[in-house]
Each structure stands twice: as structure tokens, then as C-alpha cells.
Scaffold this motif. Structure first.
Motif, PDB file in Angstrom:
ATOM      1  N   LEU A 143       0.919  -1.187   0.043  1.00 60.40           N
ATOM      2  CA  LEU A 143       0.161   0.111  -0.089  1.00 60.40           C
ATOM      3  C   LEU A 143       0.846   1.291   0.049  1.00 60.40           C
ATOM      4  N   LEU A 144       1.783   1.366   0.881  1.00 64.08           N
ATOM      5  CA  LEU A 144       2.897   2.397   0.683  1.00 64.08           C
ATOM      6  C   LEU A 144       3.379   2.606  -0.654  1.00 64.08           C
ATOM      7  N   GLU A 145       3.845   1.553  -1.336  1.00 67.67           N
ATOM      8  CA  GLU A 145       4.403   1.514  -2.697  1.00 67.67           C
ATOM      9  C   GLU A 145       3.513   1.987  -3.735  1.00 67.67           C
ATOM     10  N   ARG A 146       2.130   2.152  -3.371  1.00 68.49           N
ATOM     11  CA  ARG A 146       1.385   2.237  -4.562  1.00 68.49           C
ATOM     12  C   ARG A 146       0.930   3.720  -4.432  1.00 68.49           C
ATOM     13  N   ARG A 147       1.435   4.482  -3.310  1.00 66.26           N
ATOM     14  CA  ARG A 147       1.312   5.853  -3.158  1.00 66.26           C
ATOM     15  C   ARG A 147       1.901   6.792  -4.504  1.00 66.26           C
ATOM     16  N   LEU A 148       1.291   7.509  -5.251  1.00 60.83           N
ATOM     17  CA  LEU A 148       1.602   8.248  -6.290  1.00 60.83           C
ATOM     18  C   LEU A 148       2.917   8.922  -5.990  1.00 60.83           C
ATOM     19  N   ASP A 149       3.426   9.443  -4.902  1.00 61.52           N
ATOM     20  CA  ASP A 149       4.574  10.042  -4.666  1.00 61.52           C
ATOM     21  C   ASP A 149       5.763   9.008  -4.492  1.00 61.52           C
ATOM     22  N   ALA A 150       5.304   7.810  -3.964  1.00 58.13           N
ATOM     23  CA  ALA A 150       6.489   6.756  -3.878  1.00 58.13           C
ATOM     24  C   ALA A 150       6.787   6.344  -5.295  1.00 58.13           C
TER      25      ALA A 150
ATOM     26  N   ARG B 287      -5.256  12.276 -16.674  1.00 56.47           N
ATOM     27  CA  ARG B 287      -5.832  13.342 -15.524  1.00 56.47           C
ATOM     28  C   ARG B 287      -5.009  13.880 -14.422  1.00 56.47           C
ATOM     29  N   ARG B 288      -4.795  15.193 -14.541  1.00 57.83           N
ATOM     30  CA  ARG B 288      -3.846  15.762 -13.552  1.00 57.83           C
ATOM     31  C   ARG B 288      -4.464  15.107 -11.865  1.00 57.83           C
ATOM     32  N   VAL B 289      -3.547  14.824 -11.415  1.00 58.22           N
ATOM     33  CA  VAL B 289      -3.609  14.585  -9.948  1.00 58.22           C
ATOM     34  C   VAL B 289      -2.686  15.415  -9.106  1.00 58.22           C
ATOM     35  N   THR B 290      -3.141  15.869  -8.000  1.00 64.34           N
ATOM     36  CA  THR B 290      -2.339  16.924  -7.056  1.00 64.34           C
ATOM     37  C   THR B 290      -2.314  16.184  -5.812  1.00 64.34           C
ATOM     38  N   ILE B 291      -2.796  14.880  -5.558  1.00 61.24           N
ATOM     39  CA  ILE B 291      -2.737  14.241  -4.094  1.00 61.24           C
ATOM     40  C   ILE B 291      -1.558  13.189  -4.124  1.00 61.24           C
ATOM     41  N   PRO B 292      -0.521  13.502  -3.295  1.00 57.12           N
ATOM     42  CA  PRO B 292       0.339  12.675  -3.423  1.00 57.12           C
ATOM     43  C   PRO B 292       0.187  11.145  -2.938  1.00 57.12           C
ATOM     44  N   SER B 293      -0.797  11.004  -1.951  1.00 58.10           N
ATOM     45  CA  SER B 293      -1.133   9.856  -1.402  1.00 58.10           C
ATOM     46  C   SER B 293      -2.267   9.064  -2.409  1.00 58.10           C
ATOM     47  N   PHE B 294      -2.550   9.499  -3.530  1.00 60.63           N
ATOM     48  CA  PHE B 294      -3.022   8.874  -4.390  1.00 60.63           C
ATOM     49  C   PHE B 294      -2.792   7.421  -4.957  1.00 60.63           C
TER      50      PHE B 294
ATOM     51  N   LYS C 231       4.834   3.154 -15.390  1.00 58.87           N
ATOM     52  CA  LYS C 231       3.683   2.227 -15.224  1.00 58.87           C
ATOM     53  C   LYS C 231       4.104   1.232 -13.899  1.00 58.87           C
ATOM     54  N   LEU C 232       2.970   1.129 -13.018  1.00 56.60           N
ATOM     55  CA  LEU C 232       3.082   0.069 -12.016  1.00 56.60           C
ATOM     56  C   LEU C 232       2.927  -1.377 -12.690  1.00 56.60           C
ATOM     57  N   LEU C 233       3.678  -2.230 -12.740  1.00 59.44           N
ATOM     58  CA  LEU C 233       3.587  -3.364 -13.332  1.00 59.44           C
ATOM     59  C   LEU C 233       2.798  -4.451 -12.543  1.00 59.44           C
ATOM     60  N   ARG C 234       3.307  -4.562 -10.965  1.00 63.65           N
ATOM     61  CA  ARG C 234       2.634  -5.346 -10.013  1.00 63.65           C
ATOM     62  C   ARG C 234       2.838  -4.636  -8.519  1.00 63.65           C
ATOM     63  N   VAL C 235       2.293  -5.112  -7.624  1.00 66.28           N
ATOM     64  CA  VAL C 235       2.353  -4.648  -6.510  1.00 66.28           C
ATOM     65  C   VAL C 235       3.755  -5.489  -5.718  1.00 66.28           C
TER      66      VAL C 235
END
Length: 205
Positions: free
Chosen positions: A91-98, A126-133, A178-182
Motif C-alpha cells: 500500500l505504501l509503494e502504491r502511493r503516487l509520490d512513491a 488526468r492531472r492528480v495533485t494528491i501525493p497519497s493517491f 507504469k506500475l507493473l505489479r504490487v
């Protein structure tokens, strides 16, 4: 600007470890804790102390996210089937800022949070401004045109200091990732040992 942008090495010195593996970390030159009594040998940590330290280290690594955010991640990880400690990392690694940091679009996790907050990133167009997205597998993350010209982006993408992990696909020519896997804990390139199992013990006391 994040609350730790000016003093991000305080955590390094308090923990006595180079949390982010940065060459300029004060721990590389001085391993003692900050303050006039920093050279004194510390006593052995209790079980609670070890658990608290593991939580502070993991929470701090991701830009010192708030306690409420971190607790929400723990509670969500508990509800998922399987290993809670592995789910926390996922879940931490799926944060947009991460993801932005892992893709080497910026030099630090703190820069990643600021970069996203300032609107330099889009997800699936789509523009995203939330680091925790929360990024999903297959999402296309792209640096917007203005961000591509920034010096810190160009320097980070060309840096040999760290590599892009294999669970992220990054094209530095187009500034697309692109996120390939969790990832599992063993997949994440932490410079120091993280112990999410102790974080689980801390919250389940």
C-alpha cells in the motif's frame, strides 16, 4: 513545502541510519545522535521501543507521512487477506509520490510529494495533485509538459545513484511510468532494513 523538507536528515541522525541511502546524509560522517549527549552509548531498546522505532523509520521513509495516514494504511492492510506486514509495504509503494520517486522522476521522496502537489503529474491522462493517491496496476503515470523541463527531473532521471525497481516500468525519454505489479517487501530497494512486522506488533498491542 513539506514539514521536513529543510531537516530531512534529522531522522537519519536520530535513527543512526542512512534511511534513504543519500550520499550527503550526516550519518555517513557521524553516526551519533544529534545533541550534546549524542555520543553516549544508548541502552538496549525494549520490545515497545523496537516497535516504535520500526514505525518511525518506515513512516519517515515515505516523506514522514502523518500518523493518521499511516494508521489508515495499517487498518486497510489488516482487512486484506494474507500477510499484514507485506500489505503495508504494498500500500505504501502504491502511493503516487512513491511511484514518482521509484521511477526516478525526482531525486527524493520529499521532492516527489511537492512535485505531485504542484500539479506536475497526470494519471491516465488526468492531472492528480494528491501525493497519497493510490496507483493501480497498469495505471499510466506521466510527468506533465512543464515538469519535464525542470532541472531536478532531468538530474534525477540521469542519476546513477539508484535504479528503477523491476515492478515499475519507466521511460525517461517520454517521462512515463507504469506500475507493473504490487511489490513484496523483498522487492523494494530500501537502503536499510525495514521491519513492517514490528509495525504490526506496535499497532496490535
Amino acid at each position: 513545502m513539506t514539514k521536513r523538507i529543510r531537516a530531512k536528515h534529522k531522522l537519519d541522525r536520530r535513527m543512526g541510519e542512512n534511511i534513504w541511502g543519500r550520499p550527503k546524509s550526516p550519518v555517513n560522517k557521524r553516526e551519533s545522535k544529534p545533541g550534546q549527549h549524542g555520543d553516549r552509548r544508548g541502552g538496549k531498546l525494549s520490545d515497545f521501543g523496537q516497535q516504535l522505532r520500526a514505525k518511525q523509520k518506515l513512516k519517515g521513509y515515505y516523506g514522514n507521512i502523518t500518523e493518521s495516514q499511516f494508521l489508515r494504511i495499517y487498518k486497510e492492510a489488516v482487512r486484506l487477506k494474507g500477510s499484514t506486514s507485506e500489505h503495508i509495504i504494498g500500500l505504501l509503494e502504491r502511493r503516487l509520490d512513491a511511484v514518482i520517486y521509484r521511477a526516478k522522476f525526482v531525486p527524493t521522496v520529499f521532492a516527489a510529494r511537492q512535485f505531485v502537489s504542484h500539479g506536475h503529474v497526470s494519471v491516465n491522462g488526468r492531472r492528480v495533485t494528491i501525493p497519497s493517491f493510490r496507483v493501480r496496476i497498469g495505471d499510466v503515470i506521466e510527468v506533465r509538459e512543464k515538469g519535464k523541463q525542470m532541472a531536478l527531473v532531468l538530474e534525477a532521471s540521469q542519476s546513477a545513484e539508484r535504479d528503477v525497481p523491476d515492478y515499475i516500468e519507466a521511460d525517461h525519454g517520454k517521462m512515463v511510468a507504469k506500475l507493473l505489479r504490487v511489490p513484496a517487501l523483498s522487492d523494494v530497494p530500501y537502503p536499510v532494513q525495514m521491519e513492517p512486522n514490528l509495525v504490526v506488533e506496535f499497532y496490535s498491542r
